[in-house]
Design a protein around this motif. Structure first.
Motif, PDB file in Angstrom:
ATOM      1  N   GLU A   1       0.833  -1.217   0.000  1.00  0.00           N
ATOM      2  CA  GLU A   1       0.000   0.000   0.000  1.00  0.00           C
ATOM      3  C   GLU A   1       0.860   1.255   0.000  1.00  0.00           C
ATOM      4  O   GLU A   1       0.553   2.246  -0.657  1.00  0.00           O
ATOM      5  CB  GLU A   1      -0.917   0.011   1.224  1.00  0.00           C
ATOM      6  N   LYS A   2       1.966   1.171   0.754  1.00  0.00           N
ATOM      7  CA  LYS A   2       2.863   2.343   0.844  1.00  0.00           C
ATOM      8  C   LYS A   2       3.593   2.587  -0.472  1.00  0.00           C
ATOM      9  O   LYS A   2       4.050   3.699  -0.737  1.00  0.00           O
ATOM     10  CB  LYS A   2       3.890   2.128   1.950  1.00  0.00           C
ATOM     11  N   LEU A   3       3.728   1.548  -1.286  1.00  0.00           N
ATOM     12  CA  LEU A   3       4.447   1.691  -2.558  1.00  0.00           C
ATOM     13  C   LEU A   3       3.525   2.146  -3.696  1.00  0.00           C
ATOM     14  O   LEU A   3       3.973   2.342  -4.824  1.00  0.00           O
ATOM     15  CB  LEU A   3       5.125   0.368  -2.928  1.00  0.00           C
ATOM     16  N   ILE A   4       2.241   2.270  -3.398  1.00  0.00           N
ATOM     17  CA  ILE A   4       1.290   2.696  -4.439  1.00  0.00           C
ATOM     18  C   ILE A   4       1.093   4.217  -4.348  1.00  0.00           C
ATOM     19  O   ILE A   4       0.615   4.719  -3.337  1.00  0.00           O
ATOM     20  CB  ILE A   4      -0.065   1.965  -4.266  1.00  0.00           C
ATOM     21  N   PRO A   5       1.479   4.934  -5.406  1.00  0.00           N
ATOM     22  CA  PRO A   5       1.308   6.396  -5.360  1.00  0.00           C
ATOM     23  C   PRO A   5      -0.168   6.781  -5.229  1.00  0.00           C
ATOM     24  O   PRO A   5      -1.034   6.187  -5.878  1.00  0.00           O
ATOM     25  CB  PRO A   5       1.863   6.858  -6.709  1.00  0.00           C
ATOM     26  N   LYS A   6      -0.416   7.763  -4.380  1.00  0.00           N
ATOM     27  CA  LYS A   6      -1.799   8.229  -4.199  1.00  0.00           C
ATOM     28  C   LYS A   6      -1.959   9.664  -4.719  1.00  0.00           C
ATOM     29  O   LYS A   6      -3.070  10.166  -4.793  1.00  0.00           O
ATOM     30  CB  LYS A   6      -2.185   8.193  -2.708  1.00  0.00           C
ATOM     31  N   ASN A   7      -0.824  10.309  -5.027  1.00  0.00           N
ATOM     32  CA  ASN A   7      -0.917  11.732  -5.392  1.00  0.00           C
ATOM     33  C   ASN A   7      -0.854  11.995  -6.895  1.00  0.00           C
ATOM     34  O   ASN A   7      -0.876  13.123  -7.338  1.00  0.00           O
ATOM     35  CB  ASN A   7       0.174  12.543  -4.664  1.00  0.00           C
ATOM     36  N   HIS A   8      -0.705  10.930  -7.695  1.00  0.00           N
ATOM     37  CA  HIS A   8      -0.767  11.123  -9.152  1.00  0.00           C
ATOM     38  C   HIS A   8      -1.072   9.784  -9.824  1.00  0.00           C
ATOM     39  O   HIS A   8      -0.747   8.717  -9.292  1.00  0.00           O
ATOM     40  CB  HIS A   8       0.547  11.713  -9.703  1.00  0.00           C
ATOM     41  N   GLY A   9      -1.703   9.861 -10.978  1.00  0.00           N
ATOM     42  CA  GLY A   9      -2.093   8.660 -11.706  1.00  0.00           C
ATOM     43  C   GLY A   9      -0.915   8.041 -12.453  1.00  0.00           C
ATOM     44  O   GLY A   9       0.130   8.682 -12.649  1.00  0.00           O
ATOM     45  N   PHE A  10      -1.125   6.804 -12.896  1.00  0.00           N
ATOM     46  CA  PHE A  10      -0.066   6.067 -13.598  1.00  0.00           C
ATOM     47  C   PHE A  10       0.420   6.820 -14.841  1.00  0.00           C
ATOM     48  O   PHE A  10      -0.385   7.258 -15.664  1.00  0.00           O
ATOM     49  CB  PHE A  10      -0.585   4.683 -14.016  1.00  0.00           C
TER      50      PHE A  10
END
Ligand code: FAD
Length: 549
Positions: free
Chosen positions: A330-339
């Motif tokens: 979960e911590k490795l998944i960016p939440k502040n910008h899309g792929f």
């Protein structure tokens, strides 16, 4: 600065004073500076290249960290100006590691004897224009100077490394390195306690390599980045033969695509196909080498928020599948910008590195770094004791290398001040108010597979210089109205991409550089093909957008 006597450059006119004087000075001995050397020589220009490093190679000279390699297919990245060079050089891997790329660039420098026109260990700190004489005077770090009618910058877009804005950097008693100022001697991590600050493109390449031998590796992460598998492989003898036979076709392909890679968007919308078709296509792209997943994706993944959200969900699922610990995943998944909305780094075992018992992800959102200490890194929660500390904290992108030179145009006008808000360039090759300063890869040029853009930009600049020489001109500047028109075009195409609103080096944002917190329009996002058509039309029309004198 290494001693340089103009007499060492054969058949050059004698300088008019004890300050070496040329028709053109090139700053930078990377891919741009080397290609400029080839073309300026061909044109018979009296020029000299000054480079801060101790040899050629630019990015590939400086960035020697473990795992460093490019994400361009090797056989699309090299120079294309000489068929003999194409045929004699054998890339070893589809995505060349830094040592091989540096070897390639040394081979090119040797083959064409480029170093004869270059001085190394020559860092330019200032450049001042004499309006009456139409001449630039550059000043080096050691106080030496050189003069030229034309100043041509091959500074690169990622050559101004930045350290984190954290107290105590000087206190650390162990070894510490920035990834872009890596020592020339091998660094052993064997059994050592290693810390790495940053999880951007360089860290994503370095972490899996360092993890293999380090006793323990602590990764200090502020924001995660999206990443996808590179799927690198050695080039087999059959592939080598095929590549060499297809260079014409490969080159033509680079010029058909949006960013001069071999990948081009699929004409379908992610929203038009069935979920099964979408999934199958993404699985295929995820299993293939290179930038297909980024640049060969559905046409709207980087332009439509809904399409991007679906792709983002797919990429997040992949991280969850690859990382054993769901909390770490979960911590490795960016939440502040899309792929894909930042320049996508490609990885080789990055996510699996976190499954190793010797790797720990330290989430700086939970406990920010307070300071660097003599022993290591102190967060608000604990002190991490380290033997080696690596700053993978990136670059002040695009304008950073220019900001580090005190460039003064007529009347003492400062380029750094002009660029605080937004550059006003003409095609990214010259800025309004700064005569005779020609740029390669300046702001507002197309990028992508960068050597292809470099070739295009150098060739355009050479065309301008030829035009000046043929007409006896000693001064070139943009027509202000043409520069304003170009800026309008740059802004118009920029608005089409979702990435234009995302803070990243491409939008000139760097949290560690004062005044660089807000995205700026720093590239031309209309694609290399459209950019090329524009400048070719300008050349064919006799450069009417420029003022000569
Ligand atoms: C880790 C990494 C991976 C990359 N991967 C890719 C990739 O996959 N594909 C791709 O297309 N591009 C990639 N790039 C971008 C890469 O920078 C370009 O491909 C290319 O090397 C740029 O060449 P250049 O000569 O324009 O600039 P650089 O290679 O940056 O060279 C600029 C030179 O100018 C010198 N210089 C700067 N300021 C001064 C000064 N004041 N005085 C004297 N000399 C100065 C520097 O020392 C440097 O040697 C990557 C960059 C990095 C950092």
């Amino acid at each position: 600065m290494a001693s340089h006597s103009p007499a060492s450059t054969a058949a050059r006119p004698a300088p008019q004073s004890d300050i070496p004087t040329y028709e053109a000075i090139v700053v930078g001995g990377g891919i741009s500076g080397m290609y400029l050397t080839y073309r300026l020589r061909e044109l018979g220009v009296n020029f000299h290249v000054f480079e801060a490093g101790s040899d050629v190679g630019g990015t590939w000279y400086w960035c020697r960290y473990p795992g460093a390699r490019f994400d361009s297919e090797s056989w699309t990245y090299g120079y294309f100006f000489d068929e003999e060079l194409l045929q004699e050089w054998e890339w070893k891997e589809h995505f060349s590691p830094q040592p091989d790329t540096l070897e390639y660039l040394n081979h090119v420098a040797d083959k064409y004897d480029f170093r004869r026109d270059m001085t190394f260990n020559a860092k330019v700190v200032a450049a001042e224009f004499d309006d009456a004489a139409n001449q630039w005077t550059v000043t080096f770090e050691d106080g030496g100077q050189a003069r030229a009618t034309l100043l041509i910058t091959g500074l690169g877009v990622l050559s101004a490394p930045t350290l984190p804005n954290i107290p105590g950097l000087e206190d650390f008693q162990g070894q510490s390195f920035h990834t872009a100022r890596w020592p020339h001697e091998p660094v052993s991590f064997e059994g050592k306690r290693v810390g790495i600050i940053g999880t951007g493109a360089t860290a994503i390449q370095a972490i899996p390599e360092i993890a293999k031998t380090a006793g323990h590796l602590s990764v200090f992460q502020r924001h995660p980045n999206w990443s996808a598998p590179l799927h690198n492989a050695k080039i087999t003898p059959e592939e080598q033969k095929d590549i060499k036979a297809r260079y014409k076709e490969i080159y033509a392909r680079c010029w058909e695509t949006v960013a001069c890679f071999i990948h081009h968007p699929d004409p379908r919308s992610a929203l038009e196909v069935t979920p099964e078709e979408r999934e199958a296509f993404w699985e295929k792209l995820y299993s293939e080498p290179g930038f297909g997943i980024w640049l060969g994706n559905f046409r709207d993944v980087l332009t439509d928020e809904r399409a991007n959200a679906l792709m983002t969900e797919f990429a997040a699922r992949k991280i969850r599948e690859r990382v054993d610990d769901p909390v770490v995943a979960e911590k490795l998944i960016p939440k502040n910008h899309g792929f894909g909305l930042r320049r996508l780094p490609l990885e080789s075992g990055y996510f699996e590195a976190y499954n190793r018992p010797n790797v720990r992800l330290v989430d700086l959102n939970e406990a920010p770094i307070e300071r660097i200490t003599a022993k290591g890194v102190k967060t608000t929660a604990e002190e991490h004791e380290l033997d080696i500390l690596i700053y993978a904290t990136g670059f002040d992108g695009v304008t950073g290398p220019y900001d580090r030179i005190d460039i003064r145009g007529p009347g003492g006008r400062s380029l750094k001040e002009e660029w605080k808000e937004l550059p006003t360039t003409l095609y990214g090759v010259i800025n309004d108010g700064f005569p005779n300063l020609l740029m390669v890869l300046g702001p507002h040029t197309a990028r992508g597979n960068i050597p292809r853009n470099i070739e295009m930009l150098v060739d355009f600049n050479i065309g301008l210089i030829r035009h000046m020489r043929e007409n006896g001109y000693t001064r070139i500047e943009p027509r202000p109205e043409a520069a304003a028109e170009w800026l309008a075009q740059v802004k118009e195409v920029d608005a089409l991409l979702l990435s234009s609103k995302i803070p990243s080096w491409q939008t000139g944002v760097n949290q560690n550089v004062p005044g660089r917190q807000t995205p700026r329009v720093l590239g031309y996002n209309g694609g290399a093909v459209r950019y090329r058509k524009t400048i070719e039309k300008v050349a064919a029309g006799g450069y009417k957008e420029f003022k000569f004198g």
